[in-house]
Write a protein that holds these residues in place. Structure first.
Motif, mmCIF file in Angstrom:
data_model
loop_
_atom_site.group_PDB
_atom_site.id
_atom_site.type_symbol
_atom_site.label_atom_id
_atom_site.label_comp_id
_atom_site.label_asym_id
_atom_site.label_seq_id
_atom_site.Cartn_x
_atom_site.Cartn_y
_atom_site.Cartn_z
ATOM 1 N N GLN A 963 34.218 -44.242 -38.265
ATOM 2 C CA GLN A 963 33.007 -43.703 -37.643
ATOM 3 C C GLN A 963 32.620 -44.582 -36.452
ATOM 4 O OE1 GLN A 963 29.975 -42.066 -40.467
ATOM 5 N NE2 GLN A 963 31.238 -43.152 -41.956
ATOM 6 N N THR A 964 32.377 -43.936 -35.305
ATOM 7 C CA THR A 964 32.151 -44.678 -34.052
ATOM 8 C C THR A 964 30.924 -45.567 -34.107
ATOM 9 O OG1 THR A 964 30.939 -42.761 -33.196
ATOM 10 C CG2 THR A 964 33.279 -42.871 -32.702
ATOM 11 N N GLU A 965 29.922 -45.187 -34.898
ATOM 12 C CA GLU A 965 28.691 -45.984 -34.923
ATOM 13 C C GLU A 965 28.892 -47.328 -35.619
ATOM 14 O OE1 GLU A 965 25.837 -43.638 -36.895
ATOM 15 O OE2 GLU A 965 26.992 -43.404 -38.735
ATOM 16 N N LEU A 966 30.035 -47.503 -36.331
ATOM 17 C CA LEU A 966 30.312 -48.783 -36.995
ATOM 18 C C LEU A 966 31.219 -49.673 -36.150
ATOM 19 C CD1 LEU A 966 30.864 -47.664 -40.720
ATOM 20 C CD2 LEU A 966 28.784 -48.499 -39.616
ATOM 21 N N GLU A 972 23.774 -54.181 -30.781
ATOM 22 C CA GLU A 972 23.190 -54.539 -32.075
ATOM 23 C C GLU A 972 22.222 -53.469 -32.583
ATOM 24 O OE1 GLU A 972 22.760 -56.809 -35.453
ATOM 25 O OE2 GLU A 972 24.178 -57.061 -33.786
ATOM 26 N N GLU A 973 21.496 -52.821 -31.670
ATOM 27 C CA GLU A 973 20.547 -51.789 -32.091
ATOM 28 C C GLU A 973 21.262 -50.617 -32.750
ATOM 29 O OE1 GLU A 973 20.786 -53.057 -29.119
ATOM 30 O OE2 GLU A 973 18.921 -54.178 -28.777
ATOM 31 N N VAL A 974 22.428 -50.235 -32.217
ATOM 32 C CA VAL A 974 23.177 -49.122 -32.793
ATOM 33 C C VAL A 974 23.683 -49.484 -34.185
ATOM 34 C CG1 VAL A 974 25.211 -47.632 -32.515
ATOM 35 C CG2 VAL A 974 23.847 -48.276 -30.525
ATOM 36 N N LEU A 975 24.165 -50.715 -34.339
ATOM 37 C CA LEU A 975 24.668 -51.154 -35.648
ATOM 38 C C LEU A 975 23.539 -51.201 -36.679
ATOM 39 C CD1 LEU A 975 27.107 -54.001 -34.485
ATOM 40 C CD2 LEU A 975 27.716 -51.710 -35.298
ATOM 41 N N GLN A 976 22.363 -51.696 -36.244
ATOM 42 C CA GLN A 976 21.222 -51.753 -37.177
ATOM 43 C C GLN A 976 20.765 -50.350 -37.566
ATOM 44 O OE1 GLN A 976 18.143 -54.165 -35.479
ATOM 45 N NE2 GLN A 976 19.300 -56.083 -35.669
ATOM 46 N N LEU A 977 20.783 -49.444 -36.601
ATOM 47 C CA LEU A 977 20.381 -48.065 -36.896
ATOM 48 C C LEU A 977 21.351 -47.415 -37.888
ATOM 49 C CD1 LEU A 977 18.358 -45.829 -36.224
ATOM 50 C CD2 LEU A 977 19.880 -45.100 -34.384
ATOM 51 N N ALA A 978 22.652 -47.684 -37.721
ATOM 52 C CA ALA A 978 23.651 -47.152 -38.652
ATOM 53 C C ALA A 978 23.443 -47.724 -40.052
ATOM 54 C CB ALA A 978 25.050 -47.471 -38.140
ATOM 55 N N ALA A 979 23.158 -49.027 -40.103
ATOM 56 C CA ALA A 979 22.928 -49.655 -41.409
ATOM 57 C C ALA A 979 21.661 -49.100 -42.064
ATOM 58 C CB ALA A 979 22.823 -51.171 -41.228
ATOM 59 N N GLN A 980 20.600 -48.919 -41.261
ATOM 60 C CA GLN A 980 19.342 -48.423 -41.820
ATOM 61 C C GLN A 980 19.492 -47.012 -42.367
ATOM 62 O OE1 GLN A 980 16.701 -50.226 -42.349
ATOM 63 N NE2 GLN A 980 15.692 -48.481 -43.325
#
Length: 995
Positions: A963-966, A972-980
């Motif tokens: 998955q591209t978001e990972l 960093e904001e995109v990674l945090q959003l994916a984790a959230q």
């Protein structure tokens, strides 16, 4: 041919063929007499039956030489006869009310058709197609009269008609009546077919803003002259009797309202039109006065129509109509709100505004609905019938047979409701003597008609019965009941009447004792005790039920009363009041306490103060269960009374511990911290341990936001609680391990007084105070040397970390207290996440891992809108996450363990990898991979499944990594959003699993 012409032809062709009964000379004589009569100044109108005679003579068919029946000839004789009939109607000013009462439908139809002819209404045209404004005034008025009569006749035909009792049968009379009936039906059929046109004609008349004229005797004479002699006077606007535009509108509005109302039975929307017309009529009458009208209107009937329209139409701007009992009853019947229906009837028993016929019609409708299978209406029918019966009694009417049928099987509930209706239907202070005698006779006859002594006693001991009947009347009634002959049921073997059983004193005492146990009415309790003491002086009736309990501090004082009756009454009122208070029946408790207070005030100041104290406690309970539950502050008077009780220094007054507890808890719950910390008298703090505890709690709560060095009061509170929980304290422990301040006695159902003994802590409701005391007990629980798993709590850092004499504390009782306190706190607020975490920690410490997960997840859900927002870090601390990991591990949910390891501030790869190596997992395993956002864990899963040869699961893991978001190169904001987003979905899935 027009419809009106068709009516005229039907009316003339259906008339039976009879020979002339008067000669031409006699006819001329009648004409002369009529002329003479009309010219007399006498106010008496000519007999309307002259119209019938003239029209019958004019409509008689003729017989030609071949004995063939021919229509009436249009000769001078018949024209004069019709003119004479019109003159009589003109003399009556064409008043339809008078004409309709005296003339049949066929005769009046013939008369109005002749009026149309003589008024030169264009033949062969429909009235609806004629422009009234372009016609001569008398012609327009003739059309209005005909169409008004048509509408009125249709309305009148819809009313039920009382059948006239026929006399001796006569063939010719019967034939004539049958012919007239058929003729009337034919005319009505035509009128109903033309009803829509007639309505349009009358609606058009409302738009005419000019006066009209109706024919008089003079204008009729002018019309009868030769055309050359008239000079056009009847065509002018001033010929005839002037009818003002307002009077025309008033009559037309009333008639239109009546037809619209009649049509509303099949089309409810038309009721709005009827309402508009009737209220317009009412306005015109109020403006012009009913006396100025040439045509009278029945104002009582108009008022009835207006009221009915107000009921049948719902208008938000017509509050006065909606407030009438009729509209309320109609609304209740329509919505099925029968409880309010009974209430309306009950209130009207005092006002007597509803007519008897209306009450009976509502009852009949309820009976019909009940007979159609609605069994729930049986009770409603009984209650409405009772209301109607009492109303009939007060108005001197006979009792309806329906009431007697419903009372064939009387019961306690029926008698209770009947007595309530009787009490609320008469105001004894203002009622006349005649009204009181009617009600007394009704109750007396009711007693004589009952066989069950218990039911008879319910009536005879009621307050209303005692006030209405004098002592000698009551004694005479009892004698009559005892002497009456036994009733025999022919369907079964004879049964001796209850009143005729010899030596029935013991039976009567047993019945009265049973009533005494069940009753919560102080007045009835007093009456029962008076009767019991009148039968025997050897019994102590306060002992007849072992369920009656009075605290020992009160019992010693009450049992010291010398008078047996007073002692029994005070004890029973007190016991029943305490019982009602325990089961939260505060209304009856207040009545019982008030009666007891009134009684003891006369002879015992000590017991008077006791009752005042109990009523204070009752008022506290009542406020907390009522207005206090919604956050409303207590009245200042109640707060003053609570303070007054705590500061009271009256010697030798027996006091209950629970009252002091509840008073202090009450002050804490409503944040009276200023009083507890600054204003409470010092001697009171030194002598009352509950006030001391409340003061320390209030002071600690005030200092919570401050620095640690200012928390001296927290240490003082800690020492007091430690002393309470020490084994060396004088308080004894119960079987469940709780100390005396946490004591609890088993509660028993029934009439027995229920003890809910609790400490002051279990009466607290203020969140901050409750959190403070809860954190104190949690800290006390955590200081044990053998504790393995600490319990987290808010503000736990303010308490000391050690106890000098650790062995003296009963930690078993502390553990029980913590469990019960947090359970109690969650009943106050089930969404407090800190309390939920404490509950989860308790389950975790006692190895109940599934329950612990439930509360950990619930704590996160309530503070994050079911995980749609991020859970605050002070709720899901690393300690909470680690405990959730351990719960999942011990429940063999290893994939959940790996996912939760990502939630830690530093991902615990060791624990995650070890969990993923477990092959005996009880969770959904690979279906959880979509919730993993840590690429390292996903790469390990890929390697693990490849090593095991699990191709399908390896593909799932690869898909999750892809998955591209990972992508690690993302911001960093995109990674945090994916984790959230994955945290949210995982926690919601867990919640659905454990909730």
């Amino acid at each position: 041919m027009s419809a009106e012409a068709a009516d005229r032809e039907a009316a003339t062709s259906s008339r039976p063929c009879t020979p002339p009964q008067t000669s031409w000379f006699e006819f001329l004589l009648e004409e002369a007499l009529l002329e003479q009569h009309l010219q007399k100044p006498s106010p008496d109108p000519p007999p309307v039956q002259l119209i019938v005679q003239f029209l019958e003579q004019a409509s008689k068919p003729s017989v030609n030489e071949q004995n063939q029946v021919q229509p009436p000839p249009d000769n001078k004789r018949n024209r004069i006869l019709k003119l004479l009939a019109l003159k009589v109607a003109a003399h009556l000013k064409w008043d339809l009310d008078v004409l309709e009462k005296s003339l049949s439908v066929p005769v009046l139809n013939m008369l109005l058709n002749e009026l149309l002819c003589i008024s030169k209404v264009p033949p062969g045209t429909k009235h609806v197609d004629v422009d009234l404004s372009s016609l001569p005034p008398t012609t327009a008025m003739a059309i209005l009269l005909y169409n008004r009569w048509a509408i009125r006749t249709i309305v009148q035909s819809s009313f039920p008609v009382k059948q006239v009792k026929p006399g001796p049968p006569q063939l010719n009379v019967m034939n004539q009546m049958q012919q007239e009936k058929e003729l009337t039906e034919n005319i009505l059929k035509v009128l109903k077919e033309q009803a829509a046109d007639s309505i349009l004609v009358l609606e058009g008349a409302l738009k005419l803003n000019k006066d009209l004229y109706v024919h008089t005797i003079r204008t009729l004479d002018l019309l009868a002259m030769e055309p050359g002699m008239v000079n056009g006077e009847t065509e002018s606007s001033t010929a005839g009797l002037k009818i003002s535009a307002e009077e025309i509108q008033c009559q037309v509005c009333y008639d239109l309202g009546a037809i619209y109302f009649q049509q509303g039975s099949t089309n409810p929307a038309v009721h709005e039109n009827a309402k508009e017309k009737f209220f317009k009529t009412k306005e015109l009458i109020a403006k012009n006065g009913s006396s100025s009208l040439h045509f009278t209107i029945d104002e009582e009937r108009l008022a009835g129509y207006c009221q009915a329209c107000g009921v049948l139409t719902s208008s938000s701007d017509d509050a006065s109509q909606q407030a009438t009992p009729y509209s309320q009853i109609h609304s209740c019947m329509k919505s099925g709100n029968y409880q309010d229906l009974v209430k309306i009837f009950l209130e009207d028993n005092l006002a007597l505004s509803l007519p008897v016929q209306f009450r009976q019609s509502v009852l009949r409708e309820l009976f019909q609905k009940a007979q159609q299978g609605n069994d729930a209406l049986d009770e409603v029918c009984f209650k409405v019938c009772v209301c109607n019966t009492v109303c009939d009694v007060l108005q001197g009417q006979t009792i309806d047979i329906q009431f007697c049928q419903l009372f064939l099987k009387p019961s306690k509930e029926k008698i209770d409701f009947l007595l309530e209706v009787c009490s609320r239907s008469i105001n004894l202070e203002n009622a006349s003597e005649a009204l009181k005698r009617k009600m007394a006779a009704f109750l007396k006859n009711l007693c004589l008609g009952l066989e069950d002594l218990q039911l008879v006693f319910m009536i005879s001991s009621h307050e209303l019965f005692i006030k209405l009947l004098k002592d000698d009347e009551r004694k005479l009634l009892i004698d009559q009941m005892r002497k009456r002959s036994p009733r025999i049921n022919l369907c079964t073997k004879p049964v001796t009447s209850f009143y005729d059983i010899p030596a029935s004193a013991s039976v009567n005492i047993g019945q009265l004792e049973h009533q005494l146990i069940l009753s919560v009415d102080p007045w009835r309790i007093r009456q029962i005790l008076i009767e019991l003491h009148g039968m025997t002086s050897e019994r102590q009736f306060w002992t007849i039920s072992n369920k009656w309990e009075v605290p020992n501090v009160y019992g010693n004082v009450i049992l010291g009363i010398k008078d047996n009756l007073t002692r029994d009454l005070v004890y029973i009122l007190m016991a029943k009041g305490l019982h009602c208070c325990a089961i939260k029946d505060f209304v009856h408790a207040k009545q019982l306490f008030a009666a007891c207070l009134e009684l003891v005030t006369e002879f015992s100041p000590k017991l008077r103060q006791v009752m005042l104290n109990e009523m204070l406690l009752l008022d506290i309970y009542t406020h907390e269960a009522g207005a206090g539950a919604s956050g409303e502050r207590p009245p200042s008077d109640l707060i003053s009374r609570v303070r007054g009780y705590l500061e009271m220094r009256v010697p030798d007054i027996p006091l209950r511990q629970v009252i002091a507890e509840e008073c202090v808890a009450f002050l804490l719950n409503w944040c009276e911290n200023e009083y507890l910390t600054m204003q409470v008298p010092l001697p009171l703090v030194q002598t009352n341990p509950y006030v001391k505890l409340g003061q320390l709690l209030a002071a600690t709560c005030k200092e919570l936001p401050g620095p640690k060095e200012s928390r001296r009061t927290a240490k003082d509170l800690w020492e007091v609680v430690v002393q309470i929980c020490s084994v060396s304290n004088q308080h004894k422990r119960g079987n469940d391990g709780r100390v005396s301040l946490i004591k609890h006695r088993e509660s028993t159902l029934g009439i027995m007084y229920r003890f809910h003994g609790s400490t002051i802590f279990f009466s607290l409701q203020e969140p901050l105070v409750l959190t403070t005391i809860l954190s104190l007990f949690v800290k006390l629980h955590n200081v044990r040397e053998d504790i393995v798993n600490d319990i987290a709590a808010e503000h736990i850092s303010i308490w000391p970390s050690s106890i000098p004499n650790l062995q003296s504390v009963d930690f078993e009782a502390v553990a029980v207290t913590v469990k019960e306190l947090v359970s109690y706190a969650l009943t106050i607020n089930a969404n407090n996440h800190f309390w939920l975490i404490i509950q989860a920690d308790i389950y975790f410490a006692t190895n109940q891992y599934s329950a612990a997960l439930h509360y950990y997840l619930q704590a996160g859900a309530v503070c994050s809108d079911f995980f749609n927002k991020m859970v605050p870090p002070d709720v899901y601390t690393d300690q909470v996450i680690k405990r959730m990991i351990k719960c999942c591990s011990l429940l063999n949910c290893h994939t959940q363990v790996a996912i939760l390891c990502q939630f830690l501030r530093e991902v615990d790869y060791k624990t995650a990898f070890k969990a993923l190596q477990e092959q005996n997992s009880h969770d959904a395993m690979d279906s959880y991979y979509e919730y993993i956002w840590d690429v390292t864990i996903l790469e390990y899963l890929t390697y693990l499944h490849h090593k095991r040869g699990e191709t399908d699961k390896r593909q799932i893991a690869i898909k999750a990594i892809g998955q591209t978001e990972l992508n690690a190169s993302n911001p960093e904001e995109v990674l945090q959003l994916a984790a959230q987003r994955r945290k949210k979905k995982f926690l919601q899935a867990m919640a659905k699993l454990y909730f």
